[in-house]
Design an enzyme around this catalytic site. Sequence first.
Site, short mmCIF file in Angstrom:
data_model
loop_
_atom_site.label_atom_id
_atom_site.label_comp_id
_atom_site.label_asym_id
_atom_site.label_seq_id
_atom_site.Cartn_x
_atom_site.Cartn_y
_atom_site.Cartn_z
CG HIS A 137 -2.03 -0.96 1.10
ND1 HIS A 137 -2.04 -2.40 1.28
CD2 HIS A 137 -3.29 -0.80 0.99
CE1 HIS A 137 -3.18 -2.91 1.29
NE2 HIS A 137 -3.91 -1.96 1.15
CG HIS A 265 -10.50 -4.98 -2.20
ND1 HIS A 265 -10.46 -3.49 -2.38
CD2 HIS A 265 -10.13 -5.43 -0.95
CE1 HIS A 265 -10.53 -2.99 -1.13
NE2 HIS A 265 -10.20 -4.00 -0.30
CD GLU A 317 -11.85 -5.96 2.85
OE1 GLU A 317 -10.81 -5.40 2.10
OE2 GLU A 317 -12.32 -5.53 3.91
CB CYS A 335 -14.40 2.39 1.12
SG CYS A 335 -13.84 3.12 2.77
CB CYS A 413 -10.50 2.21 4.82
SG CYS A 413 -11.66 0.78 4.69
CB CYS A 414 -15.54 3.11 6.11
SG CYS A 414 -15.37 1.39 5.11
ZN ZN Z 1 -13.57 1.17 4.03
#
Ligand code: ZN
Length: 649
Positions: A137, A265, A317, A335, A413-414
């Site tokens: 990442h 994803h 995901e 997200c 992340c969200c």
């Molecule tokens: Zn997220």
Amino acid sequence: MGRDLRPVAVKNVIIEDNSFWGERVRKVRDVGLPYQWQALNDAIPGAAPSHAMENLRIAAGRASGKFHGMVFQDSDLAKWLEAVAYQLAVNPNYELMKAADEVIDLIAEAQDSNGYFNTYFTIAEPNKRWTNLRDWHELYCAGHLIEAAVAYYEATGKRKLLDVAIKLADHIDSVLGPEPGKKRGYPGHEEIELALVKLYRTTGLQRFLRLAKYFIDERGRQPHYFEIEAEARGESRFPAWIGEKSYRYWQAHMPVREQTTAEGHAVRAMYLYSGMVDVALETGDSELLQACERLWDNVTNRRMYVTGAVGSSAHGEAFTFDYDLPSDAAYAETCASIGLAMWANRMLQYRLDSRYSDVMELALYNTVLSGMSLDGTKYFYVNPLEVWPEACDKRRDLSHVKYERQPWFGCACCPPNIMRVLSSLGAYAYSYGQEKICIHLFVAGRAGFVVGGQNVVITQTTDYPDGESICIEVSPEQEAEFTLAVRIPGWCGNPELKLNGVAQDLGGLVRSGYAHITRRWTRGDRIQLTFPMPVQRVRANPAVRDLVGKVAVRRGPIIYCLEEVDNGSNLAAISLPSDAELSSYFDKDLLGGTTVIAGNAVRDDESAWPEKLYCTRKPERKVVQVKFIPYWKWANRKPGEMRVWIRES
Ligand code: ZN
């Protein structure tokens, strides 16, 4: 072709505080962002610690200790910073600006002299930089930092973070690329592509657009870079956790131009497709746009939930296959719907067509909003369409589904993503071209444009989506000729449009779902829109096995659900007779004021069933009153069952 339209700048849209969106945006500014600042500083008792600020202090040499959290923890802070920038663009806020400037100073201190920035690799594994683009990442975090930097510069005029971002992007450009001596890699988690296009648009520096295009085109090519770097690390081709031995998870199973189905994803896919549109718009690449159109068709006609959610599988995901849309096991990450709205907004710049904005509206009003509690401090990562709390507690395959929003997440992340999308909502509502202003979303407030050399202010007055009417006032500085293109929502059966009080024949005005009105506009010209919102029953393509014989209830853009608190337990026992009438009314005391849908339904009577599991007799049925609330407001009272799709009898 090329870039005909562009979104309006966030700073040019003032959203009316006392309105549907204004209320949400205010919650983000006054509650959500200060709350998340505490979360990023590990100061929320009982919430999963973030460590993001502590990591940054350590990387900047202001504190000592070990790195904690996900390898991509920096991105939470960057998204928060980006959201703060959008808020500052329209509303000075000393506390938020002070916190943001503090973060920016630390980022600048933590940046290496060569431009590298990533707290994980600076603190924990400095020797492993750029050795695992697939999983680690670095480019994803860089992308979020760049987005924050562009937003902060556009909002405040302050260059410090922008300079950090340019230096970082130049460093990336020096390490990765097709030229000899560079690694021919690309990110496992897309995001850098769209960020580099933003950086290009702000700085005018062509090299950033070139680098974005390189990342798009390199993905999925042979020899496969993820294999080259895995081999260099002495590892096998695929990581142990990937069940399916394919690069689908990373959208890297084939070159992106050849892809026809959304794979892997879901958030990564949405960010990739957004970046593809951005690059195509800047370079006039029609082949790339055609790929985006094919993927759009696949996602929205075969792989999207009725709530505008995408990614149906918790494993990876990910997208699975056409028509696989389970309600209870849905992943449907917040997200991913944010990404879908971002992608839709970009498709609109390429082609003004309500098939994009209808989906954008659907995602924003339903799954994106569902991601945040009414009070702004609790969040959903996963957005199921059906919940039985006991099953979530006791079934391992549903353990990803939460029936209460959470104060924070180890992988968060969200929450900050919701902050940045709501804080930049204005940029989703409008776009404009040389002689055209387009209205995609109905958002109370005003927006400023320069069209045909004239300053034009558009004011929307509306209580949409509770109310059915919207008044749009068009005020050019002086008389001016241009086109106003107003979206006519696809869900609306009999829209009406009046211009200065005179009803217009929409048949002659509407193209691709937008009413085009070209005239010499004068100050105070008014358009009155009425979008009748009867309660509608939505049915799914029978190919969706999970939804055969079921209906979802919709009013305007809002998808509704049943909750246990209003309708008792075992919502599965409720069915809607096909002729049962459902009506709506506004309840000012419910959930901060809510349009509710109510009517009669039928319930299979559990209490009348004999004390055994199976039996040949028919269940006794009774007529019951049911009450539906907007899906996005579920789980704001007490925990319980929830259901979007109801059997139709
Ligand atoms: Zn997220």
